[in-house]
Enzyme design. Structure first.
Site, PDB file in Angstrom:
ATOM      1  CG  ASP A 137      -0.188  -0.066   2.531  1.00 14.49           C
ATOM      2  OD1 ASP A 137       1.063  -0.076   2.524  1.00 14.49           O
ATOM      3  OD2 ASP A 137      -0.852  -0.109   3.584  1.00 14.49           O
TER       4      ASP A 137
ATOM      5  CG  ASP B 226      16.465  -5.387  -0.420  1.00 15.39           C
ATOM      6  OD1 ASP B 226      16.867  -6.534  -0.132  1.00 15.39           O
ATOM      7  OD2 ASP B 226      15.401  -4.916   0.007  1.00 15.39           O
TER       8      ASP B 226
ATOM      9  CG  ASP C 244      15.604  -0.456   4.544  1.00 14.52           C
ATOM     10  OD1 ASP C 244      15.170   0.708   4.647  1.00 14.52           O
ATOM     11  OD2 ASP C 244      15.547  -1.094   3.491  1.00 14.52           O
TER      12      ASP C 244
HETATM   13  P1  AMP Z   1      12.093  -4.049   3.412  1.00 14.29           P
HETATM   14  O1  AMP Z   1      11.950  -5.440   3.909  1.00 14.29           O
HETATM   15  O2  AMP Z   1      11.432  -3.029   4.310  1.00 14.29           O
HETATM   16  O3  AMP Z   1      13.485  -3.691   3.076  1.00 14.29           O
HETATM   17  O4  AMP Z   1      11.233  -3.976   2.071  1.00 14.29           O
HETATM   18  C1  AMP Z   1      11.470  -4.790   0.970  1.00 14.29           C
HETATM   19  C2  AMP Z   1      10.775  -4.250  -0.243  1.00 14.29           C
HETATM   20  O5  AMP Z   1       9.360  -4.192  -0.061  1.00 14.29           O
HETATM   21  C3  AMP Z   1      11.183  -2.845  -0.631  1.00 14.29           C
HETATM   22  O6  AMP Z   1      11.224  -2.781  -2.024  1.00 14.29           O
HETATM   23  C4  AMP Z   1      10.084  -1.995  -0.075  1.00 14.29           C
HETATM   24  O7  AMP Z   1       9.943  -0.770  -0.761  1.00 14.29           O
HETATM   25  C5  AMP Z   1       8.874  -2.882  -0.282  1.00 14.29           C
HETATM   26  N1  AMP Z   1       7.800  -2.567   0.670  1.00 14.29           N
HETATM   27  C6  AMP Z   1       7.822  -2.781   1.991  1.00 14.29           C
HETATM   28  N2  AMP Z   1       6.663  -2.375   2.557  1.00 14.29           N
HETATM   29  C7  AMP Z   1       5.889  -1.895   1.580  1.00 14.29           C
HETATM   30  C8  AMP Z   1       4.572  -1.335   1.508  1.00 14.29           C
HETATM   31  N3  AMP Z   1       3.823  -1.186   2.598  1.00 14.29           N
HETATM   32  N4  AMP Z   1       4.120  -0.941   0.305  1.00 14.29           N
HETATM   33  C9  AMP Z   1       4.862  -1.092  -0.793  1.00 14.29           C
HETATM   34  N5  AMP Z   1       6.094  -1.618  -0.820  1.00 14.29           N
HETATM   35  C10 AMP Z   1       6.611  -2.016   0.355  1.00 14.29           C
HETATM   36 MG    MG Z   2      14.552  -2.283   2.427  1.00 12.61          MG
END
Ligand code: AMP
Ligand code: MG
Length: 487
Positions: A121, A248, A258
């Site tokens: 979202d 990432d 992150d």
């Molecule tokens: P993270 O685990 O927080 O590093 O996120 C991994 C990937 O998921 C990244 O590309 C984030 O931008 C995407 N992501 C995480 N939460 C959301 C969200 N609520 N809406 C859209 N993309 C998300």
């Molecule tokens: Mg991330």
């Protein structure tokens, strides 16, 4: 001018990102402004706290000079490669340069959907925003390279997860958001020209001394290995568990980024895992150096086409550089341990001395932070703000302590205690305190505890006497065993 932007990432080809405006929210309200950081970035903190500043943080108003984008990247998540990730809920407003010439990204996390949102979202619940704010600023105060938190707002809109939660946006600051996964994206697309441009951008921005290297991509790899070795060693010195060390989530700048299901250990146990999604314990405390090495191997792999056009030659040139990582880490780790134990010189048995101490912590279930702090207090006169009431070494440490005292006597180190007090914090953001801040804000819109933690965690090494209460480990009913990504 409200935010003095000087953008450079947008000058890279548009396949590196997508232009994307934040999605406005209905009722933005300020949580907190980081006054000191705002000033450093040439932003007036009073303006940032005004309706206009809050509207900018919420994504309702685009400040002059901003050029909002969502950056594209790939990445290995829990070991499996995903060729198309990208900022799914973060929008980079642009870059500002501080008075010393250091460049910083200003990014809004939770600012709405982007082309990379997949099923998400684009939003962030309040709890994870508060955790990231608290922990990233605490890490900065502890001396760890990290992204920072400039401000946070609530959106007035609900976010739907397992339950309905208040939404929030965090304005995050980092010296860049270029990840190992950014390099991997271009490598996966066989975009050698893009790789070349990215390497040039990163060197120009973070490591200008490498500009004239014989092989810039290889020199960059070597430097990132050193930065990451130093970074992860700092985490290990503090009992910090990142929780999602996917490629990432590792920056080429060597800053921590992150803050999802991250946490600091209370009781020392190297197998500790907090993340609710890390079932196999891949990112457990003791695995962090090895995982960093694994991630850096992925970086090396992705850089091969710009290290040498001939693949065999590239592999041959890269392997010996990559193999330096364990040495870089062990050196940084041992140097960090020597500082924690108050040792100025190097002696062969230091590693054994350190390991025996850690083994004792583990077998006695001792609190990691308090044990080291108490050791620092024992290196001289007990300081006015002392943890003696919270922690004393059990008798099982007597033999170890006499060995350590003997080792200390064997060298002349007039600043031992002062140095130890600066390497062994009294305050870390304890999980139960962070959870309390999140719970009170989420259920009652009460940010008192959050603000108090922010104020006190600024001084982890020389805290106010009133901060002593925050140094206590959790009571049995306060122990936090899991943290949630909250995505
Ligand atoms: P993270 O685990 O927080 O590093 O996120 C991994 C990937 O998921 C990244 O590309 C984030 O931008 C995407 N992501 C995480 N939460 C959301 C969200 N609520 N809406 C859209 N993309 C998300
Ligand atoms: Mg991330």
């Amino acid at each position: 001018m409200t935010m003095p932007f000087q953008n450079t990432y947008v000058n890279l080809p548009d396949r590196f990102y997508s232009r994307q405006l934040p999605t406005p929210v209905s009722e933005p309200a300020l949580i907190r402004v980081n006054t000191a950081l705002a000033r450093r970035l040439g932003i007036d903190p009073d303006w940032l706290a005004s309706d206009e500043g809050v509207a900018v943080i919420a994504g309702n108003r685009i400040p002059e000079g901003a050029d909002p984008i969502a950056t594209a990247y790939a990445g290995h998540q829990f070991g499996s490669f995903n060729p198309q990730l990208g900022d799914g809920r973060a929008i980079l407003l642009g870059e500002v340069v501080d008075a010393s010439g250091a460049r910083f990204d200003i990014q809004l996390k939770g600012a709405g959907q982007t082309p990379y949102s997949r099923m998400g979202d684009g939003r962030a619940p309040l709890g994870p925003v508060l955790r990231e704010y608290l922990v990233s600023e605490a890490m900065h105060a502890l001396g760890v390279p990290t992204s920072r938190s400039l401000a946070a707002v609530t959106t007035g809109e609900p976010v739907y997860r397992e339950e309905t939660l208040p939404g929030a946006v965090l304005a995050r600051v980092a010296s860049s958001h270029i990840r190992i996964g950014t390099v991997q994206l271009l490598a996966a697309r066989k975009d050698t020209e893009g790789l070349q441009l990215l390497v040039e951008h990163v060197i120009e921005r973070h490591y200008p001394d490498l500009k004239d290297s014989e092989n810039p991509a290889l020199a960059l790899l070597d430097r990132v290995l050193q930065q990451q070795a130093s970074l992860v060693a700092k985490w290990q010195m503090l009992g910090f568990i990142h929780g999602v060390m996917n490629t990432d989530n590792m920056l080429l700048s060597g800053e921590t980024i992150d803050y999802g299901p991250c946490a600091f250990m209370d009781t020392y146990d190297p197998a500790t895992v907090y993340s609710s999604i890390d079932h196999g314990g891949r990112y457990a405390f003791r695995n962090q150096p090895g995982i960093a090495n694994w991630n850096l191997a992925a970086l090396a792999q992705a850089l091969l086409p710009v290290i040498d056009a001939n693949q065999d030659a590239a592999v041959e040139a890269t392997r010996p550089v990559l193999e330096r990582f364990p040495g870089y880490f062990l050196d940084a780790n041992l140097a960090g341990l020597r500082r924690k134990f108050g040792l100025a010189t190097e002696q062969e048995d230091d590693e054994v001395l350190a390991k025996d101490f850690l083994d004792l912590l583990e077998s006695t279930g001792s609190d990691f932070t308090l044990a080291f702090r108490r050791l620092a207090e024992l290196a001289g006169d007990t300081p006015a703000v002392s943890v003696a009431g919270l922690f004393e070494f059990p008798a099982g440490f007597d033999e170890w302590r006499s060995r350590w005292e003997q080792r200390c006597r064997a060298e002349d180190h007039p600043d031992r205690q002062a140095n130890m007090l600066e390497s062994n914090p009294l305050l870390i953001p304890r999980n139960h305190q962070v959870e309390r801040a999140i719970a009170e804000a989420t259920s009652n819109q009460d940010f008192t505890w959050f603000n108090r933690l922010c104020d006190l965690l600024v001084n982890p090494y020389h805290p106010d006497p009133e901060a002593l209460a925050l140094a206590a480990p959790p009571q049995p009913d306060e122990v936090v065993s899991q943290t949630f990504c909250g995505t």
